[in-house]
Design a protein around this motif. Structure first.
Motif, short mmCIF file in Angstrom:
data_model
loop_
_atom_site.label_atom_id
_atom_site.label_comp_id
_atom_site.label_asym_id
_atom_site.label_seq_id
_atom_site.Cartn_x
_atom_site.Cartn_y
_atom_site.Cartn_z
N ALA A 145 1.01 -1.18 -0.07
CA ALA A 145 0.03 -0.19 0.16
C ALA A 145 0.82 1.14 -0.11
CB ALA A 145 -0.99 0.01 1.21
N LEU A 146 0.38 2.35 -0.64
CA LEU A 146 1.01 3.68 -0.46
C LEU A 146 0.37 4.25 0.69
CD1 LEU A 146 3.24 5.72 -1.65
CD2 LEU A 146 1.21 6.56 -3.12
N THR A 147 1.15 4.60 1.69
CA THR A 147 0.46 5.31 2.84
C THR A 147 1.21 6.47 3.13
OG1 THR A 147 2.04 4.11 4.55
CG2 THR A 147 -0.08 3.36 3.90
N PHE A 148 0.49 7.68 3.62
CA PHE A 148 1.26 8.89 4.10
C PHE A 148 0.57 8.99 5.56
CE2 PHE A 148 0.02 9.01 -0.19
CZ PHE A 148 0.89 9.79 -1.16
N GLY A 158 -2.43 12.58 11.07
CA GLY A 158 -3.31 11.78 10.35
C GLY A 158 -2.54 11.41 9.03
N GLY A 159 -3.53 10.65 8.18
CA GLY A 159 -2.63 10.36 6.96
C GLY A 159 -3.75 9.76 5.83
N ALA A 160 -3.18 8.98 4.92
CA ALA A 160 -4.14 8.49 3.82
C ALA A 160 -3.51 7.06 3.41
CB ALA A 160 -4.01 9.41 2.80
N ILE A 161 -4.29 6.32 2.79
CA ILE A 161 -3.89 5.09 2.31
C ILE A 161 -4.40 4.94 0.97
CG2 ILE A 161 -4.00 2.48 2.61
CD1 ILE A 161 -4.63 2.96 5.57
N LEU A 162 -3.57 4.21 0.03
CA LEU A 162 -4.13 3.85 -1.46
C LEU A 162 -3.43 2.54 -1.83
CD1 LEU A 162 -3.04 5.97 -4.12
CD2 LEU A 162 -2.22 6.43 -1.94
N PRO A 163 -3.74 2.02 -2.67
CA PRO A 163 -3.04 0.78 -3.30
C PRO A 163 -1.62 1.23 -3.84
CG PRO A 163 -5.05 0.65 -4.17
CD PRO A 163 -5.02 2.06 -3.63
N GLY A 164 -0.44 0.60 -3.55
CA GLY A 164 0.78 0.83 -4.05
C GLY A 164 0.88 0.29 -5.50
N LEU A 165 2.02 0.42 -6.12
CA LEU A 165 1.96 0.45 -7.42
C LEU A 165 1.75 -1.05 -7.98
CD1 LEU A 165 5.66 2.17 -8.07
CD2 LEU A 165 3.43 3.11 -8.55
N ILE A 213 1.96 11.95 -4.71
CA ILE A 213 2.86 12.26 -3.72
C ILE A 213 3.22 13.41 -4.05
CG2 ILE A 213 5.19 11.42 -3.39
CD1 ILE A 213 4.67 8.80 -4.27
N ARG A 214 3.29 14.09 -4.99
CA ARG A 214 3.83 15.61 -5.18
C ARG A 214 2.69 16.37 -4.15
NH1 ARG A 214 5.91 14.37 -10.17
NH2 ARG A 214 3.87 14.87 -11.15
N ASP A 215 1.31 15.97 -4.66
CA ASP A 215 0.36 16.85 -4.03
C ASP A 215 0.57 16.74 -2.26
OD1 ASP A 215 -2.37 18.22 -4.49
OD2 ASP A 215 -2.97 16.36 -3.24
N PHE A 216 0.61 15.52 -1.72
CA PHE A 216 0.55 15.48 -0.55
C PHE A 216 1.91 16.14 0.15
CE2 PHE A 216 -2.64 12.02 -0.91
CZ PHE A 216 -3.39 12.27 0.41
N ILE A 217 3.01 16.23 -0.58
CA ILE A 217 3.97 16.81 -0.09
C ILE A 217 3.91 18.37 -0.16
CG2 ILE A 217 6.44 17.26 -0.61
CD1 ILE A 217 6.94 14.52 -1.80
N ALA A 218 3.44 18.68 -1.19
CA ALA A 218 2.84 20.35 -1.17
C ALA A 218 2.08 20.58 -0.09
CB ALA A 218 2.22 20.58 -2.71
N ALA A 219 0.88 19.84 0.02
CA ALA A 219 -0.08 20.23 1.34
C ALA A 219 0.77 20.23 2.50
CB ALA A 219 -1.33 19.14 1.29
N TRP A 220 1.57 18.95 2.81
CA TRP A 220 2.46 19.06 3.96
C TRP A 220 3.27 20.32 4.35
CZ3 TRP A 220 2.91 16.98 8.61
CH2 TRP A 220 4.04 16.94 9.24
N ARG A 221 3.81 20.76 3.30
CA ARG A 221 4.84 21.97 3.26
C ARG A 221 3.97 23.16 3.36
NH1 ARG A 221 8.70 21.87 -1.86
NH2 ARG A 221 9.29 23.90 -0.70
N ALA A 222 2.93 23.11 3.02
CA ALA A 222 1.95 24.40 3.34
C ALA A 222 1.57 24.52 4.82
CB ALA A 222 0.87 24.38 2.23
N ASP A 223 1.16 23.16 5.34
CA ASP A 223 0.93 23.10 6.61
C ASP A 223 1.91 23.24 7.82
OD1 ASP A 223 -1.80 23.04 5.91
OD2 ASP A 223 -2.01 20.99 6.00
#
Length: 279
Positions: A145-148, A158-165, A213-223
């Motif tokens: 799984a790809l997890t944040f 918190g975080g998020a989960i989706l299927p890995g590659l 992944i880039r979207d989550f990183i951008a959101a993390w850096r904003a917060d």
């Protein structure tokens, strides 16, 4: 390493796809090795020989503990402590009779603000990342799984989960009539505009995963502008190389660490948690 030193201990994280093994002398890291899911008979063989380095070729000739462990292991300690966390229940019973077993569940991980169904592997990786790289921290685990998983000051945000590659590739093949099963080669990242079906599948899954992944990183850096990002997991190296190549400068914000779960187990072991007793 003094091979008979009483502080030598082993770490085991049983994941969905593989078993991850590590060794420490006190808090000094000796290295890791990985196996496929073992059978009950293989586990019993390892236990009878106290997980000694010489036993591993009997399990799998291609698997060996790291040199730092083998080179100092002329006299192996009887029943070295084994600190284990598992997301799979069946193998836990196979290890229950090992006299120096410490099973780490979510309740024993030094992380606040958790919820009942949070995976112990995610909790350990977050604590390990905070311990190794500092808080606040976002862990991106690129595995089955790809997890944040994000946290600050040993507290889960918190975080998020989706299927890995590979999970996405298997699902697409399993739930459609004519789409092929693909072997994933992350050493050759696919072109975005594919001209065949296999290439289109690879492009769609791989490039959209990078975008997510880039979207989550951008959101993390904003917060959390002062926070760090750490990639881990079986596909972590390939994802790190691809995303930093696509986005120049992103390597300044991302760290790569395949051993976060072990740092989390080390944090538990160092605490000497009173609630943890050998089973």
């Amino acid at each position: 390493m003094s091979s008979g030193h009483q502080t030598l201990w082993l770490a085991l994280i049983i994941g969905n796809s593989r078993w991850h093994w590590g060794a420490f002398e006190g808090d000094r890291w000796l290295g890791s090795w990985h196996t496929t899911h073992l059978s009950e008979a293989q586990v019993q063989t390892l236990q009878r020989h106290h997980f000694a380095p010489a036993t591993w070729p009997q399990i799998d000739p291609l698997v060996a503990p790291p040199p730092a462990l083998i080179n100092g292991a002329a006299t192996w300690p009887d029943s070295p402590e084994l600190w284990m966390a598992s997301v799979v229940e069946t193998p836990v019973a196979w290890l229950a009779d090992y006299p120096a077993l410490h099973r780490v569940t979510l309740a024993e991980v030094p992380l606040h603000n958790t919820y009942a169904t949070l995976g112990v592997d995610r909790a350990l990786a977050l604590v390990g990342a905070g311990d190794r790289w500092g808080w606040p921290v976002l862990v991106i685990d690129c595995g089955t799984a790809l997890t944040f998983t994000a946290g600050v000051d040993q507290r889960l945000i918190g975080g998020a989960i989706l299927p890995g590659l590979r999970s996405q590739l298997r699902a697409l093949h399993a739930h459609t009539d004519q789409l092929p099963a693909l072997d994933l080669d992350l050493n050759q990242w696919p072109q975005r505009w594919a001209t065949d079906t296999a290439g289109a599948i690879a492009s769609g899954i791989l490039h959209t995963q990078l975008a997510g992944i880039r979207d989550f990183i951008a959101a993390w850096r904003a917060d959390w502008p002062s926070g760090t990002v750490v990639l881990t997991g079986g596909d972590g190296v390939a994802i790190y190389q691809a995303i930093t190549k696509q986005t120049p400068g992103l390597d300044q914000w991302i760290n790569l660490d395949p051993d976060l779960g072990f740092w989390g187990l080390r944090a538990c072991q160092q605490q000497g948690l009173k609630s943890l007793k050998p089973l």
